[in-house]
Design an enzyme around this catalytic site. Structure first.
Site, PDB file in Angstrom:
ATOM      1  N   LEU A  36      87.044  -6.585  14.949  1.00  0.00           N
ATOM      2  CA  LEU A  36      88.382  -6.154  14.533  1.00  0.00           C
ATOM      3  C   LEU A  36      89.208  -5.792  15.899  1.00  0.00           C
ATOM      4  O   LEU A  36      90.394  -6.284  15.371  1.00  0.00           O
ATOM      5  CB  LEU A  36      88.049  -5.724  12.636  1.00  0.00           C
ATOM      6  CG  LEU A  36      87.808  -6.068  11.932  1.00  0.00           C
ATOM      7  CD1 LEU A  36      87.527  -4.862  10.083  1.00  0.00           C
ATOM      8  CD2 LEU A  36      88.507  -7.452  11.222  1.00  0.00           C
ATOM      9  N   GLU A  78      89.897  -2.263  18.406  1.00  0.00           N
ATOM     10  CA  GLU A  78      88.796  -1.554  19.173  1.00  0.00           C
ATOM     11  C   GLU A  78      90.422  -0.085  19.531  1.00  0.00           C
ATOM     12  O   GLU A  78      91.371   0.076  19.751  1.00  0.00           O
ATOM     13  CB  GLU A  78      89.139  -1.601  20.549  1.00  0.00           C
ATOM     14  CG  GLU A  78      88.303  -0.600  21.885  1.00  0.00           C
ATOM     15  CD  GLU A  78      87.588  -1.404  22.869  1.00  0.00           C
ATOM     16  OE1 GLU A  78      88.074  -2.970  23.042  1.00  0.00           O
ATOM     17  OE2 GLU A  78      86.817  -0.839  23.238  1.00  0.00           O
ATOM     18  N   GLY A  79      89.369   1.068  18.808  1.00  0.00           N
ATOM     19  CA  GLY A  79      89.631   2.201  18.471  1.00  0.00           C
ATOM     20  C   GLY A  79      89.244   3.426  20.585  1.00  0.00           C
ATOM     21  O   GLY A  79      88.665   3.092  20.589  1.00  0.00           O
ATOM     22  N   ALA A  80      90.219   4.938  20.186  1.00  0.00           N
ATOM     23  CA  ALA A  80      89.819   5.909  21.131  1.00  0.00           C
ATOM     24  C   ALA A  80      88.103   5.950  20.662  1.00  0.00           C
ATOM     25  O   ALA A  80      87.345   6.574  21.390  1.00  0.00           O
ATOM     26  CB  ALA A  80      90.793   6.589  21.069  1.00  0.00           C
ATOM     27  N   PHE A  81      87.846   5.744  19.742  1.00  0.00           N
ATOM     28  CA  PHE A  81      86.716   6.248  18.941  1.00  0.00           C
ATOM     29  C   PHE A  81      86.121   5.303  19.709  1.00  0.00           C
ATOM     30  O   PHE A  81      85.053   5.652  19.287  1.00  0.00           O
ATOM     31  CB  PHE A  81      87.585   6.316  17.463  1.00  0.00           C
ATOM     32  CG  PHE A  81      85.913   6.930  16.815  1.00  0.00           C
ATOM     33  CD1 PHE A  81      85.397   8.213  16.612  1.00  0.00           C
ATOM     34  CD2 PHE A  81      85.341   5.468  15.770  1.00  0.00           C
ATOM     35  CE1 PHE A  81      84.332   8.336  15.742  1.00  0.00           C
ATOM     36  CE2 PHE A  81      84.120   6.274  15.333  1.00  0.00           C
ATOM     37  CZ  PHE A  81      83.926   7.514  14.943  1.00  0.00           C
ATOM     38  N   GLY A  82      85.862   3.939  19.592  1.00  0.00           N
ATOM     39  CA  GLY A  82      84.856   3.015  19.800  1.00  0.00           C
ATOM     40  C   GLY A  82      85.467   1.819  18.954  1.00  0.00           C
ATOM     41  O   GLY A  82      86.606   1.326  18.604  1.00  0.00           O
ATOM     42  N   VAL A 121      85.627  -1.395  16.528  1.00  0.00           N
ATOM     43  CA  VAL A 121      85.767  -1.512  15.279  1.00  0.00           C
ATOM     44  C   VAL A 121      84.848  -3.174  14.422  1.00  0.00           C
ATOM     45  O   VAL A 121      85.928  -3.858  15.689  1.00  0.00           O
ATOM     46  CB  VAL A 121      87.313  -1.566  14.526  1.00  0.00           C
ATOM     47  CG1 VAL A 121      86.795  -1.046  12.246  1.00  0.00           C
ATOM     48  CG2 VAL A 121      87.776  -0.134  14.957  1.00  0.00           C
ATOM     49  N   LYS A 139      83.344   1.426  12.174  1.00  0.00           N
ATOM     50  CA  LYS A 139      83.906   2.373  13.767  1.00  0.00           C
ATOM     51  C   LYS A 139      82.655   2.630  14.150  1.00  0.00           C
ATOM     52  O   LYS A 139      82.292   2.957  13.479  1.00  0.00           O
ATOM     53  CB  LYS A 139      84.723   2.998  12.831  1.00  0.00           C
ATOM     54  CG  LYS A 139      86.380   2.886  12.316  1.00  0.00           C
ATOM     55  CD  LYS A 139      87.542   3.740  12.458  1.00  0.00           C
ATOM     56  CE  LYS A 139      88.265   3.231  11.809  1.00  0.00           C
ATOM     57  NZ  LYS A 139      89.375   4.144  12.117  1.00  0.00           N
ATOM     58  N   ASP A 180     100.110  12.217  12.803  1.00  0.00           N
ATOM     59  CA  ASP A 180     100.063  11.592  13.053  1.00  0.00           C
ATOM     60  C   ASP A 180     100.136  10.527  12.352  1.00  0.00           C
ATOM     61  O   ASP A 180     100.054   9.185  12.710  1.00  0.00           O
ATOM     62  CB  ASP A 180      98.726  10.806  14.179  1.00  0.00           C
ATOM     63  CG  ASP A 180      99.118  10.207  14.662  1.00  0.00           C
ATOM     64  OD1 ASP A 180     100.237   9.688  15.926  1.00  0.00           O
ATOM     65  OD2 ASP A 180      97.520   9.731  15.867  1.00  0.00           O
ATOM     66  N   ARG A 201     101.155   1.869  12.333  1.00  0.00           N
ATOM     67  CA  ARG A 201      99.680   2.008  13.107  1.00  0.00           C
ATOM     68  C   ARG A 201      98.640   2.498  12.809  1.00  0.00           C
ATOM     69  O   ARG A 201      97.635   2.016  12.502  1.00  0.00           O
ATOM     70  CB  ARG A 201      99.871   2.296  15.120  1.00  0.00           C
ATOM     71  CG  ARG A 201     100.042   3.301  15.809  1.00  0.00           C
ATOM     72  CD  ARG A 201      99.926   4.136  16.952  1.00  0.00           C
ATOM     73  NE  ARG A 201     100.335   5.321  16.815  1.00  0.00           N
ATOM     74  CZ  ARG A 201     101.528   5.922  17.243  1.00  0.00           C
ATOM     75  NH1 ARG A 201     102.659   4.659  17.078  1.00  0.00           N
ATOM     76  NH2 ARG A 201     101.633   7.441  16.603  1.00  0.00           N
ATOM     77  N   ASN A 202      98.628   3.842  11.879  1.00  0.00           N
ATOM     78  CA  ASN A 202      97.462   4.424  11.251  1.00  0.00           C
ATOM     79  C   ASN A 202      97.336   4.036   9.784  1.00  0.00           C
ATOM     80  O   ASN A 202      96.770   4.530   9.338  1.00  0.00           O
ATOM     81  CB  ASN A 202      98.230   5.734  12.118  1.00  0.00           C
ATOM     82  CG  ASN A 202      97.612   6.213  13.173  1.00  0.00           C
ATOM     83  OD1 ASN A 202      96.672   5.247  13.862  1.00  0.00           O
ATOM     84  ND2 ASN A 202      98.482   7.325  13.681  1.00  0.00           N
ATOM     85  N   ASP A 256      93.902   5.886   8.958  1.00  0.00           N
ATOM     86  CA  ASP A 256      93.582   6.467  10.693  1.00  0.00           C
ATOM     87  C   ASP A 256      93.781   8.078  10.925  1.00  0.00           C
ATOM     88  O   ASP A 256      94.475   8.535  10.661  1.00  0.00           O
ATOM     89  CB  ASP A 256      93.984   5.679  12.319  1.00  0.00           C
ATOM     90  CG  ASP A 256      92.836   5.485  12.572  1.00  0.00           C
ATOM     91  OD1 ASP A 256      92.313   7.014  13.363  1.00  0.00           O
ATOM     92  OD2 ASP A 256      92.333   5.129  13.276  1.00  0.00           O
TER      93      ASP A 256
END
Ligand code: AMP
Length: 312
Positions: A31, A33-37, A39, A59, A166, A170-171, A184
């Site tokens: 779906l 990609e986030g900083a976390f990894g 999705v 995630k 934050d 976007r979140n 998020d």
């Protein structure tokens, strides 16, 4: 996201993080990609009592360091204890083996910023491979409905003494029937890296959403979240434009600390811009509180849209 515990909260029994078995998760497609990894969209078995399987967003965190594992655990505990109709639902974790996984409800229309852009005047869709003007432009009552729901989620967060730090479109995530949730908690800094300003080594700050006291002294509070909510309203009424898009990061810092605020978007009624201005008071104590903002937005949404349209 920071939390300060109230005395009542110290006595509150925290819920345990749910564990999901790896064999119960079937990945379907990526779906984002986030900083976390990464999705993924996935099917998850044995989650619901009424349905055999549920569509979920997972995630992933690959090859975590010890510090990353600890962050992951803390994040999961935090998410387990945040439950509200306008906060994305967190189902649990899968920590038997690698990668570490967090399981969330799937929100069909993805993040709100993308959604706003896709439903704005500049959006094009492909019909038989040809770009066509999209006709799904959001109207005033829909914009108010989106803003009201985020405000409702924030009323809950502030009742839990959570400072998000934050908040931005976007979140937030969009589901069926224009359902919007805050989705998020500090994991989305990669794809939207243009929205953050790197200070020193690793700290990335969403300066375009931050009030002067957060930029100057790193002070974050329920009141600084209210400032960010004002910027969220601005994003909604501009169909997802980047705040201060015409300025560089350094210019933005100068602008905000000198007390300039964003202009009224073309489509924004005066009543709504007054709310934004109430969020952007320089003194944190002078800002509107999120409960009052939510009430006004809800009332505006219920009021005849025609009336507001003429004023706009
Ligand atoms: P994140 O790491 O949270 O920034 O997620 C990266 C991207 O994955 C987002 O911008 C969304 O497009 C998508 N995404 C994240 N969570 C969900 C979800 N619960 N449902 C649907 N899409 C999601």
């Amino acid at each position: 996201m920071a939390r300060s515990k109230s005395p009542e909260e110290l006595w509150k029994v925290l819920q345990d993080v749910q564990h999901v078995k790896r064999r119960d998760i079937v990945l379907k497609r990526e779906l984002g990609e986030g900083a976390f990894g990464k999705v993924f969209l996935a099917e998850c078995y044995n989650l619901s009592h009424t349905k055999e399987k549920l569509l979920v967003a997972v995630k992933t965190l690959k090859d975590p360091t010890l510090a990353a594992r600890k962050d992951f655990q803390r994040e999961a505990e935090l998410l387990t204890n945040l439950q509200h109709e306008h906060i994305v639902k967190f189902y649990g974790v899968c920590v038997d083996g690698d990668p570490l996984i967090m399981v969330f409800e799937y929100m069909k229309h993805g993040d709100l910023n993308k959604f706003l852009r896709a439903h704005g005047p500049d959006a094009t869709i492909l019909v038989d491979g040809h770009p066509m003007q999209s006709n799904g432009e959001l109207g005033l009552s829909q914009m108010l409905h989106i803003a009201t729901q985020i405000a409702a989620g924030m009323v809950y967060l502030s009742s839990q003494h959570f400072v998000h730090r934050d908040l931005a479109t976007r979140n937030c995530l969009v589901g069926n029937g224009l359902l919007v949730k805050i989705g998020d908690f500090g994991m989305s800094r990669d794809i939207y890296s243009m929205d953050y300003y790197r200070v020193g080594g690793h700290t990335m700050l969403p300066i375009r959403w931050m009030p002067p006291e957060s930029i100057m002294y790193r002070k974050f509070s329920t009141e600084s979240d209210v400032w960010s909510f004002g910027v969220i309203m601005w994003e909604i009424f501009t169909y997802g434009k980047q705040p201060w898009f015409q300025l560089s990061n350094n210019e933005v810092i100068e602008c905000i600390t000198q007390g300039r605020v964003l202009d009224r978007p073309r489509l924004c009624p005066k009543e709504v811009y007054d709310l934004m201005l109430g969020c952007w008071q320089r003194e944190p104590q002078q800002r509107l509180n999120i409960k009052d903002i939510q009430k006004v937005l809800y009332a505006l949404g219920k009021a005849a849209p025609v009336y507001l349209d003429i004023l706009g």
